[in-house]
Write a protein that holds these residues in place. Structure first.
Motif, short mmCIF file in Angstrom:
data_model
loop_
_atom_site.label_atom_id
_atom_site.label_comp_id
_atom_site.label_asym_id
_atom_site.label_seq_id
_atom_site.Cartn_x
_atom_site.Cartn_y
_atom_site.Cartn_z
N ALA A 1 11.29 44.41 -2.18
CA ALA A 1 12.19 43.89 -3.21
C ALA A 1 13.22 42.93 -2.62
CB ALA A 1 12.89 45.05 -3.92
N ARG A 2 13.77 43.28 -1.45
CA ARG A 2 14.74 42.39 -0.81
C ARG A 2 14.12 41.04 -0.47
NH1 ARG A 2 16.32 47.22 1.82
NH2 ARG A 2 15.03 46.71 3.63
N GLN A 3 12.92 41.07 0.08
CA GLN A 3 12.28 39.83 0.47
C GLN A 3 11.79 39.03 -0.73
OE1 GLN A 3 13.68 40.74 3.63
NE2 GLN A 3 12.43 38.92 3.85
N ALA A 4 11.32 39.71 -1.77
CA ALA A 4 10.78 39.02 -2.95
C ALA A 4 11.84 38.17 -3.64
CB ALA A 4 10.20 40.04 -3.93
N ARG A 5 13.10 38.61 -3.57
CA ARG A 5 14.17 37.84 -4.20
C ARG A 5 14.39 36.49 -3.51
NH1 ARG A 5 16.54 43.14 -4.42
NH2 ARG A 5 16.63 43.87 -6.57
N ARG A 6 14.01 36.41 -2.24
CA ARG A 6 14.20 35.18 -1.47
C ARG A 6 12.92 34.36 -1.38
NH1 ARG A 6 17.47 37.25 3.80
NH2 ARG A 6 16.64 35.27 4.55
N LEU A 7 11.83 34.93 -1.84
CA LEU A 7 10.52 34.32 -1.64
C LEU A 7 10.25 33.12 -2.54
CD1 LEU A 7 7.54 34.41 -0.56
CD2 LEU A 7 7.09 36.08 -2.39
N LEU A 8 10.65 33.23 -3.80
CA LEU A 8 10.19 32.27 -4.81
C LEU A 8 11.22 31.18 -5.10
CD1 LEU A 8 8.39 34.61 -7.36
CD2 LEU A 8 7.49 33.50 -5.30
N ARG A 9 10.70 30.08 -5.64
CA ARG A 9 11.50 28.95 -6.09
C ARG A 9 11.11 28.62 -7.51
NH1 ARG A 9 9.41 25.80 -0.76
NH2 ARG A 9 10.35 27.21 0.79
N ALA A 10 12.01 27.97 -8.23
CA ALA A 10 11.73 27.61 -9.62
C ALA A 10 10.44 26.81 -9.70
CB ALA A 10 12.89 26.80 -10.19
N GLY A 11 9.59 27.19 -10.65
CA GLY A 11 8.34 26.48 -10.86
C GLY A 11 7.16 26.99 -10.06
N ASP A 12 7.37 27.98 -9.18
CA ASP A 12 6.26 28.52 -8.40
C ASP A 12 5.20 29.13 -9.31
OD1 ASP A 12 7.05 27.83 -5.84
OD2 ASP A 12 8.12 29.70 -5.48
N ARG A 13 3.97 29.03 -8.86
CA ARG A 13 2.82 29.63 -9.55
C ARG A 13 2.22 30.66 -8.59
NH1 ARG A 13 1.38 26.66 -14.00
NH2 ARG A 13 -0.84 27.20 -13.88
N VAL A 14 2.31 31.93 -8.97
CA VAL A 14 2.09 33.04 -8.05
C VAL A 14 0.85 33.84 -8.44
CG1 VAL A 14 3.12 35.12 -7.05
CG2 VAL A 14 4.60 33.23 -7.79
N LEU A 15 0.02 34.13 -7.43
CA LEU A 15 -1.03 35.12 -7.59
C LEU A 15 -0.62 36.36 -6.81
CD1 LEU A 15 -3.82 36.20 -8.39
CD2 LEU A 15 -4.76 35.03 -6.36
N GLU A 16 -0.50 37.49 -7.50
CA GLU A 16 -0.14 38.75 -6.86
C GLU A 16 -1.36 39.67 -6.88
OE1 GLU A 16 3.20 42.29 -7.21
OE2 GLU A 16 2.32 41.48 -9.05
N LEU A 17 -1.74 40.15 -5.72
CA LEU A 17 -2.84 41.10 -5.59
C LEU A 17 -2.29 42.46 -5.19
CD1 LEU A 17 -5.44 38.89 -3.66
CD2 LEU A 17 -5.09 39.11 -6.14
N GLY A 18 -2.50 43.45 -6.04
CA GLY A 18 -1.96 44.79 -5.80
C GLY A 18 -0.59 44.95 -6.42
N SER A 19 -0.54 44.91 -7.75
CA SER A 19 0.75 44.97 -8.46
C SER A 19 1.37 46.36 -8.47
CB SER A 19 0.58 44.48 -9.90
OG SER A 19 -0.36 45.27 -10.59
N GLY A 20 0.55 47.40 -8.27
CA GLY A 20 1.10 48.75 -8.41
C GLY A 20 1.67 48.94 -9.81
#
Length: 236
Positions: free
Chosen positions: A40-59
């Protein structure tokens, strides 16, 4: 993190769940706030506006929901466990999230095939590995070709927590168009040799380990933009 008999909130995400929805181990991690805390800490810093994300393993969708709060992002989220997909959709609805598409399925490199997936009570142990331990159920799922999906949907960020399958997937996929890859390493499944394979593969694909946006087994690989970073002790 706060919790009452009526509500459960973790990492800023409301969870409309009960102890019956998950295993006792996972429920304890939710009520103590330790569940996916590094991610969660890292995910907040990971993305930028407009990113298109594929997440594998959403839980159950906690990290998905954290990422979805970044303005202008679009997320396609996949999990092979139908129970957790249903819970993740419930979490997204409770938080008013509309920029995520949840899917029940598998992504692999190469031609689509049918795979066995082993479902365990502690859902974070569910995987395609029968040898990982006792399981409650086994289901068969057809896979999709990840590279076709990445290109078709113009994905530039890949997020993975797929219980060891990342080693084979990253070793075989082309990853065209992807700028950042955030994943959890599972050295208890493939040892340090597997970690070495992943780092070597990422280097061959043109990705660099980002120490400022990694924490323990939760690591970020990114394309080098050629910019020398300023010294910032808080990021190290």
């Amino acid at each position: 993190m706060t919790t009452t008999a009526q509500e459960l909130t973790i990492h800023g995400i409301d969870l409309p769940l009960t102890a019956e929805d998950v295993s006792p181990v996972i429920w304890q991690s939710l009520i103590t706030g330790s569940y996916e805390a590094k991610e969660a800490r890292q995910a907040r810093r990971l993305l930028r506006a407009g990113d298109r994300v594929l997440e594998l393993g959403s839980g159950i969708g906690v990290i998905t929901a954290v990422m979805a709060k970044t303005e202008g992002v679009t997320i396609w989220s996949y999990d092979a466990n139908p129970h957790t997909v249903a819970l993740a959709r419930r979490v997204a609805a409770a938080n008013g999230i509309k920029n995520v598409t949840f899917n029940h399925g598998l992504m692999t490199a190469g031609q689509p095939e049918t795979h066995s997936f082993y479902i365990r009570r502690d859902f974070w142990m569910s995987s395609m590995l029968e040898s990982q331990g006792p399981y409650e159920d086994v289901i068969s799922l057809p896979s999709q070709n990840i590279d076709d999906f990445l290109v078709r949907n113009r994905i530039n960020v890949l997020v993975m927590d797929i219980e060891g399958a990342e080693r084979e997937l990253l070793g075989s996929a082309a990853l065209d168009g992807v700028e950042r890859i955030f994943l959890e390493l599972h050295d208890h499944l493939y040892g340090l040799a597997g970690v070495h394979d992943i780092f070597r593969t990422m280097t061959e694909r043109g990705f660099i380990y980002d120490p400022r946006n990694s924490s323990g087994p939760c690591v970020l690989f990114t394309r080098d933009d050629g910019v020398v970073r300023s010294y910032c002790p808080d990021d190290l």
